[in-house]
Scaffold this motif. Structure first.
Motif, PDB file in Angstrom:
ATOM      1  N   PRO A  86     -12.179   0.294   5.836  1.00  0.00           N
ATOM      2  CA  PRO A  86     -11.207   1.188   6.465  1.00  0.00           C
ATOM      3  C   PRO A  86     -10.190   0.428   7.298  1.00  0.00           C
ATOM      4  O   PRO A  86     -10.537  -0.539   7.988  1.00  0.00           O
ATOM      5  N   VAL A  87      -8.939   0.838   7.222  1.00  0.00           N
ATOM      6  CA  VAL A  87      -7.872   0.248   8.031  1.00  0.00           C
ATOM      7  C   VAL A  87      -7.517   1.255   9.117  1.00  0.00           C
ATOM      8  O   VAL A  87      -7.134   2.387   8.825  1.00  0.00           O
ATOM      9  N   LYS A  88      -7.655   0.842  10.370  1.00  0.00           N
ATOM     10  CA  LYS A  88      -7.340   1.731  11.483  1.00  0.00           C
ATOM     11  C   LYS A  88      -6.969   0.906  12.705  1.00  0.00           C
ATOM     12  O   LYS A  88      -7.224  -0.301  12.754  1.00  0.00           O
ATOM     13  N   ALA A  89      -6.367   1.572  13.673  1.00  0.00           N
ATOM     14  CA  ALA A  89      -5.988   0.897  14.918  1.00  0.00           C
ATOM     15  C   ALA A  89      -7.246   0.458  15.658  1.00  0.00           C
ATOM     16  O   ALA A  89      -8.214   1.210  15.755  1.00  0.00           O
ATOM     17  N   LYS A  90      -7.212  -0.766  16.186  1.00  0.00           N
ATOM     18  CA  LYS A  90      -8.368  -1.303  16.906  1.00  0.00           C
ATOM     19  C   LYS A  90      -8.134  -1.397  18.409  1.00  0.00           C
ATOM     20  O   LYS A  90      -9.064  -1.670  19.163  1.00  0.00           O
ATOM     21  N   THR A  91      -6.885  -1.222  18.832  1.00  0.00           N
ATOM     22  CA  THR A  91      -6.574  -1.279  20.261  1.00  0.00           C
ATOM     23  C   THR A  91      -5.688  -0.089  20.620  1.00  0.00           C
ATOM     24  O   THR A  91      -5.120   0.572  19.737  1.00  0.00           O
ATOM     25  N   LEU A  92      -5.544   0.172  21.908  1.00  0.00           N
ATOM     26  CA  LEU A  92      -4.695   1.283  22.345  1.00  0.00           C
ATOM     27  C   LEU A  92      -3.239   1.014  21.991  1.00  0.00           C
ATOM     28  O   LEU A  92      -2.492   1.938  21.647  1.00  0.00           O
ATOM     29  N   GLY A  93      -2.821  -0.250  22.053  1.00  0.00           N
ATOM     30  CA  GLY A  93      -1.458  -0.612  21.667  1.00  0.00           C
ATOM     31  C   GLY A  93      -1.210  -0.311  20.198  1.00  0.00           C
ATOM     32  O   GLY A  93      -0.158   0.214  19.823  1.00  0.00           O
ATOM     33  N   GLN A  94      -2.184  -0.641  19.351  1.00  0.00           N
ATOM     34  CA  GLN A  94      -2.058  -0.349  17.927  1.00  0.00           C
ATOM     35  C   GLN A  94      -2.038   1.151  17.671  1.00  0.00           C
ATOM     36  O   GLN A  94      -1.304   1.629  16.803  1.00  0.00           O
ATOM     37  N   LYS A  95      -2.825   1.922  18.431  1.00  0.00           N
ATOM     38  CA  LYS A  95      -2.841   3.379  18.263  1.00  0.00           C
ATOM     39  C   LYS A  95      -1.480   3.975  18.634  1.00  0.00           C
ATOM     40  O   LYS A  95      -0.959   4.866  17.937  1.00  0.00           O
ATOM     41  N   LYS A  96      -0.874   3.477  19.711  1.00  0.00           N
ATOM     42  CA  LYS A  96       0.470   3.932  20.094  1.00  0.00           C
ATOM     43  C   LYS A  96       1.476   3.619  18.995  1.00  0.00           C
ATOM     44  O   LYS A  96       2.378   4.413  18.704  1.00  0.00           O
ATOM     45  N   TYR A  97       1.321   2.467  18.380  1.00  0.00           N
ATOM     46  CA  TYR A  97       2.204   2.026  17.299  1.00  0.00           C
ATOM     47  C   TYR A  97       2.090   2.953  16.084  1.00  0.00           C
ATOM     48  O   TYR A  97       3.097   3.424  15.539  1.00  0.00           O
ATOM     49  N   VAL A  98       0.863   3.239  15.677  1.00  0.00           N
ATOM     50  CA  VAL A  98       0.626   4.118  14.534  1.00  0.00           C
ATOM     51  C   VAL A  98       1.166   5.520  14.812  1.00  0.00           C
ATOM     52  O   VAL A  98       1.803   6.138  13.954  1.00  0.00           O
ATOM     53  N   ASP A  99       0.938   6.029  16.021  1.00  0.00           N
ATOM     54  CA  ASP A  99       1.450   7.358  16.392  1.00  0.00           C
ATOM     55  C   ASP A  99       2.979   7.364  16.397  1.00  0.00           C
ATOM     56  O   ASP A  99       3.607   8.352  15.986  1.00  0.00           O
ATOM     57  N   ALA A 100       3.581   6.276  16.874  1.00  0.00           N
ATOM     58  CA  ALA A 100       5.045   6.187  16.898  1.00  0.00           C
ATOM     59  C   ALA A 100       5.601   6.210  15.482  1.00  0.00           C
ATOM     60  O   ALA A 100       6.637   6.841  15.217  1.00  0.00           O
ATOM     61  N   ILE A 101       4.925   5.542  14.548  1.00  0.00           N
ATOM     62  CA  ILE A 101       5.360   5.541  13.155  1.00  0.00           C
ATOM     63  C   ILE A 101       5.311   6.953  12.576  1.00  0.00           C
ATOM     64  O   ILE A 101       6.197   7.380  11.838  1.00  0.00           O
ATOM     65  N   ASP A 102       4.275   7.700  12.944  1.00  0.00           N
ATOM     66  CA  ASP A 102       4.148   9.081  12.452  1.00  0.00           C
ATOM     67  C   ASP A 102       5.267   9.978  12.978  1.00  0.00           C
ATOM     68  O   ASP A 102       5.693  10.904  12.290  1.00  0.00           O
ATOM     69  N   ASN A 103       5.744   9.697  14.180  1.00  0.00           N
ATOM     70  CA  ASN A 103       6.626  10.642  14.869  1.00  0.00           C
ATOM     71  C   ASN A 103       8.094  10.219  14.943  1.00  0.00           C
ATOM     72  O   ASN A 103       8.907  10.949  15.508  1.00  0.00           O
TER      73      ASN A 103
END
Length: 336
Positions: free
Chosen positions: A112-129
């Motif tokens: 599985p590929v997923k965000a591993k840090t809070l910074g990465q999670k913010k990045y993924v959410d920013a890409i979605d939005n």
């Protein structure tokens, strides 16, 4: 008097949480100056109260990750420790990141590929939005890999018609001279990191089929001039090596139904010393425009070998020392 807390750890997860030669637990002991002793399935943590509570919170998160099937790495221990030392961060968010809902896609091998840090999670959410996202920061933070994972997922879900991956064809601090072969073989060495990620996520066979159909394109940035890119997922990698004119050219290629991700590390520019980076100027010019997000990664977001994080921190400290004012210069201004 020393403060003591105990925490139960299932026998089947002891080896994973402790790590090879107890390295994980030793790192926690060193980080918080505590003593950790295992008796049967109970951990006994001894030390200063605040440090013990922090150590317990980290171990608790590692147990949860282990129960989810993760192999606990030194990087995860270091990241959890850094969160407990940050003012607003919550270490419990580590196990939240691990939930299945956060999986972007799976590699060809099923990982599985997923965000591993809070910074990465913010990045993924920013890409979605957002329509355009800038991801900047040190090497090893997953800027390009996560962007490509999102692009491939959008392509597979028919959200876009094609994927375009590009980067400036510029030598990394050395002159390669004339390369043999046709034009494609000349530019392929510059694009190899993009191919590697595509092979890992899509598989070589699927990638080649889609590339032959023109649905996936991996090309130097110069190939973008004069085009309008509609219904496409576009990733510009190594953007710190673009000139201002190249960056403007790229950003004005984006058409309807498209999404663009621009990644780069301003500390690793390969431009000539007197040449300004297009990424640096774009971040300043576009900072107040809606639908454009900027995510700045830090060394805490490095997900490669822990030594990479130490190297990044060492270079940051060196560069900060180099940038300090000399002879009491009061006109010095911080650029951070």
């Amino acid at each position: 008097m020393a403060y003591i807390e105990t925490i139960n750890i299932p026998e089947t997860h002891i080896q994973n949480v402790f790590g090879q030669y107890d390295k994980n637990i030793k790192n926690i002991e060193k980080a918080y100056n505590v003593t950790i002793v295992l008796r049967d399935d109970t951990l006994r943590i001894v030390g200063v109260e605040e440090n013990v509570k922090r150590a317990v919170s980290v171990i608790d998160q590692m147990i949860k990750l282990s129960k989810h099937g993760n192999t606990i790495s030194e990087q995860e221990i270091n990241y959890a420790v850094s969160l407990t030392k940050a003012k607003d961060a919550d270490v419990s968010s580590i196990s939240e990141l691990d939930k299945d809902i956060n999986i972007i896609c799976h590699t060809i091998n099923g990982r599985p590929v997923k965000a591993k840090t809070l910074g990465q999670k913010k990045y993924v959410d920013a890409i979605d939005n957002n329509m355009i996202v800038f991801g900047t920061g040190p090497a090893g933070t997953g800027k390009t890999y996560l962007a490509m994972a999102k692009a491939i997922t959008a392509f597979k879900n028919n959200e876009v018609n094609r994927i375009i991956l590009t980067r400036p064809a510029i030598e990394a601090g050395e002159k390669l001279g004339f390369l043999p072969g046709d034009l494609q073989s000349k530019v392929d060495p510059y694009l190899r990191p993009l191919y590697d990620a595509l092979y890992e996520i899509m598989g070589a066979e699927s990638f080649m089929k889609n590339m032959e159909k023109g649905l996936i394109e991996v090309a130097p940035l110069a190939y973008m001039r004069g085009r309008t890119l509609d219904n496409a997922y576009i990733v510009l990698d190594e953007a710190q090596n673009t000139t201002p004119a190249q960056m403007k050219m790229f950003l004005t290629r984006i058409g309807f139904g498209s999404k663009a991700i621009i990644t780069g590390d301003l500390s690793q520019k390969d431009l000539s010393p007197n040449e300004k980076s297009g990424l640096e100027i774009a971040l300043s010019v576009l900072k107040n425009i809606d639908e454009i997000a900027v995510i700045n990664f830090t060394s805490d977001d490095v997900v490669r070998h822990p030594l990479v994080q130490k190297i990044v921190n060492a270079y940051e400290a060196y560069e900060n020392r180099q940038n300090k004012p000399k002879n009491g210069n009061r006109n010095y201004k911080s650029h951070e």
